[in-house]
Design a protein around this motif. Structure first.
Motif, short mmCIF file in Angstrom:
data_model
loop_
_atom_site.label_atom_id
_atom_site.label_comp_id
_atom_site.label_asym_id
_atom_site.label_seq_id
_atom_site.Cartn_x
_atom_site.Cartn_y
_atom_site.Cartn_z
N THR A 263 58.66 -52.51 110.38
CA THR A 263 57.64 -52.53 111.42
C THR A 263 57.06 -53.94 111.58
OG1 THR A 263 57.00 -50.24 111.03
CG2 THR A 263 55.40 -51.61 112.16
N ILE A 264 56.88 -54.34 112.83
CA ILE A 264 56.21 -55.60 113.12
C ILE A 264 55.10 -55.34 114.13
CG2 ILE A 264 58.13 -57.13 112.57
CD1 ILE A 264 58.87 -57.20 115.52
N HIS A 265 54.08 -56.19 114.11
CA HIS A 265 52.90 -56.01 114.93
C HIS A 265 52.72 -57.21 115.86
CE1 HIS A 265 51.94 -52.83 112.05
NE2 HIS A 265 52.14 -53.73 111.08
N PHE A 266 52.57 -56.94 117.14
CA PHE A 266 52.36 -58.02 118.11
C PHE A 266 50.86 -58.23 118.31
CE2 PHE A 266 56.68 -56.74 118.75
CZ PHE A 266 57.34 -57.92 119.06
N VAL A 267 50.45 -59.47 118.16
CA VAL A 267 49.02 -59.78 118.21
C VAL A 267 48.75 -60.84 119.30
CG1 VAL A 267 48.67 -59.24 115.79
CG2 VAL A 267 49.30 -61.55 116.42
#
Length: 267
Positions: A263-267
């Protein structure tokens, strides 16, 4: 006269490569290349890609691996092309599980769930067999490719995306290999989730029928140019599903079920 024509053509290719480099740096899309160079063919597109690769290497960036794109029917239909392509990525483009990825680093990002092959030995084409390619794979990791287009509005054909480094934006790779054998890759299922909601599911068979096949194809194509796939490099063979757009505040997951996830999170 022929030499003058060749020189002018080479100058035009270099100019387009410089425009793509600038577009990437400024996060500002440019018009489709095929509309700017009417005679542009696939070799021209790869020449433009190579000129950018050489510039990056000159600047000291370290090549981490290669990606094969457009290996699934879903992606070919989505982008209106009928054959694979390939691109490159550097160590500073690789993220880990749980990474906070700035959405502002891209123009119009999309995500694709993939396998990530780490090579345990160098693979040099042409005429690589499937057995040789499989033997070169040391481990298979969960991966996500963040694709991005420096071409405005994703208005691309094959020559546009090839010249634009196969629309590569960045890579994410999990911390541990998937507990799967190479013989089971085609039947392995992966679901792409955005904020936990499924947006597409596919099996490894979506990747040219056999996820090792793109590795064979890539080794052969690069081998014809005298380029090897080096031990230690990460190779992404293609997406399980169609790409899905992401924006800041969203998370993307490559969910391999009981085998693991990333999982990766876009900020």
């Amino acid at each position: 006269m022929i030499q003058q024509i060749e020189t002018a053509h080479r100058t035009a290719l270099r100019q387009l490569a410089e425009e793509l480099l600038e577009a990437s740096q400024l996060r500002r899309a440019i018009a489709p290349l095929r509309s700017r160079l009417a005679s542009m063919n696939l070799q021209d597109a790869y020449d433009i890609q190579t000129l950018q690769l050489q510039e990056h290497l000159t600047e000291g960036r370290v090549l981490a691996g290669r990606k094969v794109g457009l290996t699934s029917l879903a992606m070919q239909q989505q982008l209106g092309v009928d054959q694979p392509d390939f691109g490159f990525f550097f160590e500073d483009m690789v993220h880990g599980d749980g990474a906070q990825v700035p959405a502002a680093d891209f123009i119009s990002p999309k995500v694709e769930p993939e396998f990530g092959f780490v090579l345990g030995r160098t693979l040099m084409g042409p005429k690589v067999t499937r057995e040789q390619a499989a033997a070169a794979v040391e481990a298979v990791y969960p991966a996500i490719e963040i694709i991005d287009s420096r071409i405005a509005d994703w208005d691309i054909k094959l020559v546009d995306t090839v010249a634009d480094n196969a629309s590569c934006g960045a890579i994410a790779v999990g911390p541990a290999p998937l507990p799967v054998t190479l013989e089971d890759l085609a039947g392995t299922e992966c679901t792409l989730r955005i904020d936990g909601r499924p947006r597409g599911t596919g099996t490894g068979a979506a990747v040219m029928g056999d996820p090792i096949a793109p590795l064979v194809w890539l080794a052969d194509v690069l081998g014809e140019q005298g380029v090897a796939l080096e031990a230690g490099q990460l190779i992404l063979p293609g997406s399980f599903t169609a790409a899905q757009p992401v924006v800041a505040g969203e998370s993307a997951t490559a969910d391999f079920g009981p085998l693991g996830s990333l999982t990766i999170h876009f900020v």
